[in-house]
Structures are given as C-alpha cells and as structure tokens.
Write a protein that holds these residues in place. Structure first.
Motif, short mmCIF file in Angstrom:
data_model
loop_
_atom_site.label_atom_id
_atom_site.label_comp_id
_atom_site.label_asym_id
_atom_site.label_seq_id
_atom_site.Cartn_x
_atom_site.Cartn_y
_atom_site.Cartn_z
N GLU A 1 -5.99 6.26 -2.17
CA GLU A 1 -7.44 6.54 -1.63
C GLU A 1 -7.34 5.30 -0.44
O GLU A 1 -7.06 4.30 -0.68
CB GLU A 1 -8.43 6.29 -2.43
CG GLU A 1 -9.77 6.50 -2.04
CD GLU A 1 -10.63 5.99 -3.01
OE1 GLU A 1 -12.14 6.10 -2.53
OE2 GLU A 1 -10.77 5.87 -3.96
N LEU A 2 -7.70 5.71 0.78
CA LEU A 2 -7.83 4.84 1.85
C LEU A 2 -9.35 4.39 1.66
O LEU A 2 -10.29 4.84 1.73
CB LEU A 2 -7.70 5.62 3.15
CG LEU A 2 -7.88 4.70 4.53
CD1 LEU A 2 -6.55 3.65 4.37
CD2 LEU A 2 -7.66 5.60 5.58
N VAL B 1 -8.59 -1.70 2.31
CA VAL B 1 -7.37 -1.41 2.82
C VAL B 1 -7.34 -1.45 4.41
O VAL B 1 -6.57 -2.13 5.03
CB VAL B 1 -6.72 -0.17 2.46
CG1 VAL B 1 -5.34 0.15 3.18
CG2 VAL B 1 -6.59 -0.04 0.63
N LEU B 2 -8.47 -0.81 4.91
CA LEU B 2 -8.41 -0.57 6.68
C LEU B 2 -8.82 -2.12 6.85
O LEU B 2 -8.05 -2.39 7.92
CB LEU B 2 -9.68 0.17 6.68
CG LEU B 2 -9.31 1.66 6.70
CD1 LEU B 2 -10.56 2.41 7.00
CD2 LEU B 2 -8.15 2.35 7.47
N LEU C 1 -0.58 4.14 -2.31
CA LEU C 1 -2.15 4.30 -1.99
C LEU C 1 -2.70 5.70 -2.34
O LEU C 1 -1.89 6.94 -1.93
CB LEU C 1 -2.26 3.95 -0.54
CG LEU C 1 -3.76 3.82 -0.10
CD1 LEU C 1 -4.35 2.42 -0.94
CD2 LEU C 1 -3.79 3.47 1.28
N TYR D 1 0.72 -1.31 -0.06
CA TYR D 1 0.02 -0.08 -0.24
C TYR D 1 1.00 1.34 0.02
O TYR D 1 0.39 2.18 0.29
CB TYR D 1 -0.93 0.27 1.33
CG TYR D 1 -2.02 -1.15 1.24
CD1 TYR D 1 -2.80 -1.20 0.15
CD2 TYR D 1 -1.94 -2.00 2.07
CE1 TYR D 1 -3.70 -2.29 0.10
CE2 TYR D 1 -2.86 -3.10 2.19
CZ TYR D 1 -3.84 -3.22 1.18
OH TYR D 1 -4.62 -4.39 1.31
#
Length: 96
Positions: free
Chosen positions: A49-50, A54-55, A47, A44
């Motif tokens: 965009e969160l 991903v979280l 990255l 990541y």
C-alpha cells in the motif's frame, strides 16, 4: 618574463586543481546519495500500500507544469523530485 609565465601557469594549475577537487567531492556526495536512495527503494520493494509516510520518505517535491494543447490533446508534464537524487529523466524510468 619567463618567471611571470611560470607563475601565471602555476596559478592556473592551482585553480584547476581546486576546481577538480570540488567536482570530485560533489561526485562522491552524489554517489553516496544514490547508494542511500537505493537503500530506501529496497526498503519498499514489497510494498502493498502506498501510504503518506512512504511518499514523504521517497519524494521531495512534485512539479506540475502548465498544460499544453498544441497537439490537439491536452498534455501536462509532471516532474517528481525524489529524495537524495532529484528529478530522474523519464527515459530512465521508462526502461524500468
């Protein structure tokens, strides 16, 4: 009498050896988890965009503590437990 002391020392050493072996196994597992976590982080690095995916992949839990107003300002501690490595100390993250 001497053999009793010998047997007691032998048993203590055997228990110590088992304990040290268990600690060594735990440290090896921890090192493997750290390596796997680093692999996830590398995935990541770029990255843009969160996302929830991903979280979910990186974070195991978020702990929100009760607010503290002792200093006159409202402060609230939040701990993030990362997958594979747990909660990282804030001092470690501040250096990044």
């Amino acid at each position: 009498m001497l053999s009793d002391d010998y047997e007691q020392e032998r048993e203590e050493l055997r228990e110590k050896l088992l304990q040290l072996n268990e600690e060594m196994i735990q440290q090896e597992e921890q090192a493997e988890n750290i390596d796997r976590f680093i692999g996830k982080v590398r995935k990541y690095l770029d990255l843009d965009e969160l996302t929830p995916a991903v979280l979910n992949d990186m974070i195991k839990a978020v702990y929100v503590h009760a607010p503290d107003k002792l200093s006159g300002h409202r402060e609230q501690q939040i701990d993030i437990s990362y997958d594979l490595v747990g909660i990282l100390p804030a001092s470690l993250l501040a250096d990044l």
